[in-house]
Design a protein around this motif. Structure first.
Motif, PDB file in Angstrom:
ATOM      1  N   UNK A  10      -5.819   6.385  -9.376  1.00 18.48           N
ATOM      2  CA  UNK A  10      -5.023   7.110 -10.360  1.00 18.48           C
ATOM      3  C   UNK A  10      -3.532   7.134 -10.051  1.00 18.48           C
ATOM      4  N   UNK A  11      -3.119   6.578  -8.912  1.00 21.26           N
ATOM      5  CA  UNK A  11      -1.711   6.614  -8.541  1.00 21.26           C
ATOM      6  C   UNK A  11      -0.937   5.466  -9.183  1.00 21.26           C
ATOM      7  N   UNK A  12       0.385   5.636  -9.216  1.00 22.37           N
ATOM      8  CA  UNK A  12       1.247   4.596  -9.771  1.00 22.37           C
ATOM      9  C   UNK A  12       1.327   3.423  -8.816  1.00 22.37           C
ATOM     10  N   UNK A  18       3.586   1.577  -1.633  1.00 20.15           N
ATOM     11  CA  UNK A  18       4.056   2.287  -0.444  1.00 20.15           C
ATOM     12  C   UNK A  18       2.936   2.470   0.565  1.00 20.15           C
ATOM     13  N   UNK A  19       1.767   2.879   0.080  1.00 22.80           N
ATOM     14  CA  UNK A  19       0.624   3.060   0.981  1.00 22.80           C
ATOM     15  C   UNK A  19       0.219   1.735   1.602  1.00 22.80           C
ATOM     16  N   UNK A  24      -0.103  -1.614   6.303  1.00 17.40           N
ATOM     17  CA  UNK A  24       0.028  -2.940   6.913  1.00 17.40           C
ATOM     18  C   UNK A  24       0.928  -2.891   8.143  1.00 17.40           C
ATOM     19  N   UNK A  25       2.086  -2.229   8.004  1.00 17.56           N
ATOM     20  CA  UNK A  25       3.017  -2.143   9.130  1.00 17.56           C
ATOM     21  C   UNK A  25       2.423  -1.311  10.265  1.00 17.56           C
ATOM     22  N   UNK A 176       6.683   3.743   5.147  1.00 21.04           N
ATOM     23  CA  UNK A 176       6.330   4.351   3.860  1.00 21.04           C
ATOM     24  C   UNK A 176       7.551   4.558   2.986  1.00 21.04           C
ATOM     25  N   UNK A 177       8.644   5.059   3.592  1.00 18.48           N
ATOM     26  CA  UNK A 177       9.872   5.294   2.835  1.00 18.48           C
ATOM     27  C   UNK A 177      10.479   3.985   2.344  1.00 18.48           C
ATOM     28  N   UNK A 178      10.571   3.012   3.268  1.00 22.40           N
ATOM     29  CA  UNK A 178      11.130   1.715   2.876  1.00 22.40           C
ATOM     30  C   UNK A 178      10.252   1.040   1.832  1.00 22.40           C
ATOM     31  N   UNK A 179       8.925   1.119   2.022  1.00 22.00           N
ATOM     32  CA  UNK A 179       8.011   0.541   1.036  1.00 22.00           C
ATOM     33  C   UNK A 179       8.178   1.177  -0.327  1.00 22.00           C
ATOM     34  N   UNK A 180       8.372   2.509  -0.343  1.00 22.41           N
ATOM     35  CA  UNK A 180       8.555   3.204  -1.624  1.00 22.41           C
ATOM     36  C   UNK A 180       9.853   2.762  -2.296  1.00 22.41           C
TER      37      UNK A 180
END
Length: 467
Positions: A10-12, A18-19, A24-25, A176-180
């Motif tokens: 259900x997430x965008x 980001x997840x 992965x990282x 997570x922040x960079x991925x977002x």
């Protein structure tokens, strides 16, 4: 687990991205950290083993020489610094233990050995090294045992684990922040696509994506999307105009036939003159409908030419000569002149049937719209690089106003509708010719001057091997 899956679905796309990047990282970091932790652990254990082996040799020699541990400062420093526990056993298992008073006590079972051994043990959830070596001198037979707790090893590995855990957490948060942020940037064009499509659904096909200066896939996709929307809008407008024009064109002959049939049904069938006039008019309108339907079918077929049909070829001069000769038989009052420009063996890439269809449409229009000068010229020439052949059909008739010149290839478009209807035209011929020419990667255009005539020029690819 099911709730997690449902939540994830259900997430965008930004959250999923980001997840995914964070996971992965993190797992990559965890994998390399685990390998690094294991390598450092083995290296330190190896170093500690070498140290206790060296210490065991030194103490064995010291015991053989009858040294006193209490008087040797170097041995005492090693015992206190490394928390060593030294035990000397005689043959009967009696022992003398020398150790740091503050060091923990380790119970070492009596186990005589014949050679020097260094073994790793785990006791009280701590790793220790136990080294044993036989000692024989002056009638004494026993062995020396050294216990070395791996205090430095545990401190080092604990610190390393703590540092890796801290950096792992920081890496997880940063990834997570960079991925977002990356997902937000990458998905911004997709959001624009979504917004544009919603506008198209509400407002119509005229909405477009903003041109992108980027040369990546998203910029190319935006360009392709705009081109596709241009084609869809054009096709939609053409279809709308086609339906409107076709309904209008078909409505008129149907109404005429209906009017005549009602006239005959009321009282005209008893009057031979009215009966003959009504039947003649109905047949005429029926022929008009039949021609209109046939032209619509021809136009539909022209739009559906498959690529494989482009492999066909046509001998240009031979085919043109035959077509012109047929028109000379039909229109005896007209003069048809073929200007060849020394291209007797030229072969063009088009099926002979389609080429005849194009020429018949152009010659028929030239005859219909000629005025006092009943002459039609057909000229042929190659372009400068000999890749295309241009065929021009020129009449000396009424001409076309400049504002109408760009529209004559549109479906059902007629410059003078009343005169075109009188001559039997439906406004589809040039549309069919244009579609056929462009299907073979050619082009067609028109030039005209009022009162002096019109020229229609179309080009087709030349088959070089056949020249």
């Amino acid at each position: 687990m099911k709730r997690i899956k449902n939540w994830y679905r259900g997430q965008s796309l930004k959250v999923k991205w980001s997840i995914g990047t964070s996971a992965a990282i993190f797992f990559a970091f965890f994998f390399f950290s685990f390998i690094q932790y294991h390598v450092v652990s083995q290296w330190m254990l190896h170093e500690e083993k070498n140290n206790i082996s060296q210490a065991l040799d030194e103490i064995s020699i010291f015991v053989k020489q009858g040294g006193n541990f209490a008087d040797n400062e170097e041995i005492k420093n090693q015992i206190y610094e490394k928390d060593l526990t030294i035990q000397i056993f005689d043959a009967k298992g009696n022992k003398v233990t020398i150790k740091n008073p503050e060091a923990p006590t380790y119970v070492i079972p009596f186990s005589p050995v014949s050679n020097k051994t260094v073994e790793l043990y785990t006791t009280k959830h701590k790793k220790i090294y136990l080294g044993r070596a036989p000692v024989r001198f002056d009638g004494f037979s026993g062995y020396v045992a050294i216990v070395q707790p791996l205090t430095r090893y545990h401190q080092m590995m604990g610190s390393l684990f703590f540092i890796m855990s801290i950096f792992g957490g920081i890496a997880l948060l940063l990834s997570g922040l960079i991925g977002f942020l990356m997902a937000k940037g990458f998905l911004k064009p997709l959001q624009k696509f979504s917004t544009t499509m919603k506008k198209i659904r509400k407002k119509g096909f005229h909405e477009r994506m903003e041109p992108s200066n980027s040369k990546d896939e998203m910029g190319e996709l935006a360009h392709i999307f705009n081109e596709m929307m241009d084609q869809i809008e054009l096709a939609f407008n053409q279809q709308k105009r086609f339906v409107e024009d076709a309904s209008h064109e078909l409505r008129t002959p149907v109404q005429i036939m209906e009017g005549h049939l009602k006239l005959l049904n009321r009282w005209g069938k008893k009057d031979p003159s009215i009966l003959d006039e009504s039947l003649h008019a109905s047949i005429q309108e029926l022929d008009r409908m039949k021609n209109l339907v046939q032209e619509l079918l021809d136009l539909s077929r022209a739009e559906q030419i498959e690529i494989k049909t482009r492999d066909h070829s046509t001998l240009l001069i031979k085919t043109l000569s035959r077509i012109i000769k047929n028109f000379e038989v039909i229109h005896e009052n007209f003069t048809f002149e073929l200007i060849e420009h020394k291209l007797k063996n030229s072969t063009v890439q088009i099926s002979e049937n389609h080429f005849e269809q194009i020429m018949i449409i152009l010659l028929d229009n030239a005859v219909k719209y000629s005025d006092e000068i009943q002459k039609v010229d057909v000229s042929i020439e190659e372009d400068h690089d000999h890749k295309m052949v241009r065929i021009t059909v020129r009449d000396y008739g009424l001409g076309i106003p400049e504002e109408d010149l760009s529209k004559i290839f549109h479906r059902f478009y007629r410059v003078d509708k009343a005169r075109s209807r009188a001559k039997g035209g439906n406004g589809l011929g040039l549309s069919i010719a244009k579609q056929l020419v462009e299907s073979y990667e050619g082009d067609i255009r028109a030039t005209s001057e009022l009162g002096k005539g019109t020229s229609i020029t179309f080009s087709l690819p030349v088959i070089k091997d056949a020249i």
